[in-house]
Design a protein around this motif. Structure first.
Motif, PDB file in Angstrom:
ATOM      1  N   TYR A  21       0.746  -1.269   0.124  1.00  0.00           N
ATOM      2  CA  TYR A  21       0.064   0.075   0.016  1.00  0.00           C
ATOM      3  C   TYR A  21       0.834   1.214   0.149  1.00  0.00           C
ATOM      4  N   ARG A  22       0.589   2.236  -0.893  1.00  0.00           N
ATOM      5  CA  ARG A  22       1.335   3.443  -1.216  1.00  0.00           C
ATOM      6  C   ARG A  22       0.710   4.424  -0.381  1.00  0.00           C
ATOM      7  N   SER A  23       1.206   5.166   0.837  1.00  0.00           N
ATOM      8  CA  SER A  23       0.886   6.123   1.483  1.00  0.00           C
ATOM      9  C   SER A  23      -0.009   6.959   0.859  1.00  0.00           C
ATOM     10  N   GLY A  24      -1.381   7.421   1.441  1.00  0.00           N
ATOM     11  CA  GLY A  24      -2.025   8.458   0.532  1.00  0.00           C
ATOM     12  C   GLY A  24      -2.870   8.093  -0.372  1.00  0.00           C
ATOM     13  N   LEU A  25      -2.635   6.991  -1.057  1.00  0.00           N
ATOM     14  CA  LEU A  25      -3.546   6.462  -2.161  1.00  0.00           C
ATOM     15  C   LEU A  25      -5.022   6.011  -1.532  1.00  0.00           C
ATOM     16  N   ASP A  26      -5.894   6.620  -2.236  1.00  0.00           N
ATOM     17  CA  ASP A  26      -7.313   6.277  -1.890  1.00  0.00           C
ATOM     18  C   ASP A  26      -7.388   4.702  -1.922  1.00  0.00           C
ATOM     19  N   GLY A 132     -13.691   8.561  12.676  1.00  0.00           N
ATOM     20  CA  GLY A 132     -13.054  10.058  12.219  1.00  0.00           C
ATOM     21  C   GLY A 132     -11.585   9.567  11.676  1.00  0.00           C
ATOM     22  N   VAL A 133     -11.246   8.380  11.610  1.00  0.00           N
ATOM     23  CA  VAL A 133      -9.862   7.844  11.182  1.00  0.00           C
ATOM     24  C   VAL A 133      -9.872   7.597   9.482  1.00  0.00           C
ATOM     25  N   ARG A 134      -9.260   8.215   8.829  1.00  0.00           N
ATOM     26  CA  ARG A 134      -9.491   8.039   7.444  1.00  0.00           C
ATOM     27  C   ARG A 134      -8.919   6.648   6.848  1.00  0.00           C
ATOM     28  N   GLY A 135      -9.534   5.771   5.843  1.00  0.00           N
ATOM     29  CA  GLY A 135      -8.864   4.488   5.716  1.00  0.00           C
ATOM     30  C   GLY A 135      -7.205   4.622   5.066  1.00  0.00           C
ATOM     31  N   THR A 136      -7.139   5.913   4.402  1.00  0.00           N
ATOM     32  CA  THR A 136      -5.558   5.998   4.145  1.00  0.00           C
ATOM     33  C   THR A 136      -4.606   6.167   5.238  1.00  0.00           C
ATOM     34  N   THR A 137      -5.050   6.714   6.433  1.00  0.00           N
ATOM     35  CA  THR A 137      -4.296   7.061   7.470  1.00  0.00           C
ATOM     36  C   THR A 137      -4.057   5.628   7.912  1.00  0.00           C
TER      37      THR A 137
END
Length: 152
Positions: A21-26, A132-137
């Motif tokens: 998984y590349r950080s920040g990718l949807d 509240g935590v995004r999937g990307t995070t």
């Protein structure tokens, strides 16, 4: 959050094991890209991954049953399916199969139960999961440590 299908959960499991998984990718872009990579010739050894998938979920079923991906409330596993628990428990368990295979079934079950109970109290997990935590995070911070979090 919409309810994920078994097919999407299986894709997530195989993708998290096989496609970094590349950080920040949807998350959905990542899953789409991973699906194309995995479906390409030479993308995944389906026999080997099938065995890993089966063994991982057999171990989780034996230890935790239907509560494998529910939060421990101090007395029991309860509530709804939590994607963050699925991602860490399933991925981490799959990456520790050699060590888990070497254990007696009773010891393995006890270990998996204890890991599932204590996971929400682990600081990195608790800070990167939940409302509240995004999937990307979540993926950026939890996938790299799933193996250690579930290690015997």
């Amino acid at each position: 959050m919409e309810k994920e299908s078994g097919t999407e959960l299986a894709l997530r499991f195989i993708a998290f094991r096989s496609v970094p998984y590349r950080s920040g990718l949807d998350v959905h872009e990542y899953l789409d890209d991973a699906l194309f990579q995995l479906a390409s010739p030479g993308g995944v050894d389906t026999g080997a991954e099938g065995e890993i998938f089966t063994k991982t979920f057999d171990y989780l079923e034996a230890a935790l049953g239907d509560s494998a991906f529910q939060r421990w409330n101090g007395a029991s596993f309860t509530g709804k399916f939590l994607m963050s628990l699925f991602e860490v428990i399933a991925t981490g368990t799959s990456k520790n199969l050699a060590a888990l295979d070497a254990m007696q079934p009773k010891d393995r079950n006890e270990l998996l139960i204890e890991k599932a109970k204590s996971l929400p109290e682990e600081p990195t997990f608790s800070q990167n999961s939940g409302a509240g935590v995004r999937g990307t995070t979540r993926l950026t911070n939890l996938l790299p440590i799933a193996e250690n979090l579930m290690a015997p």
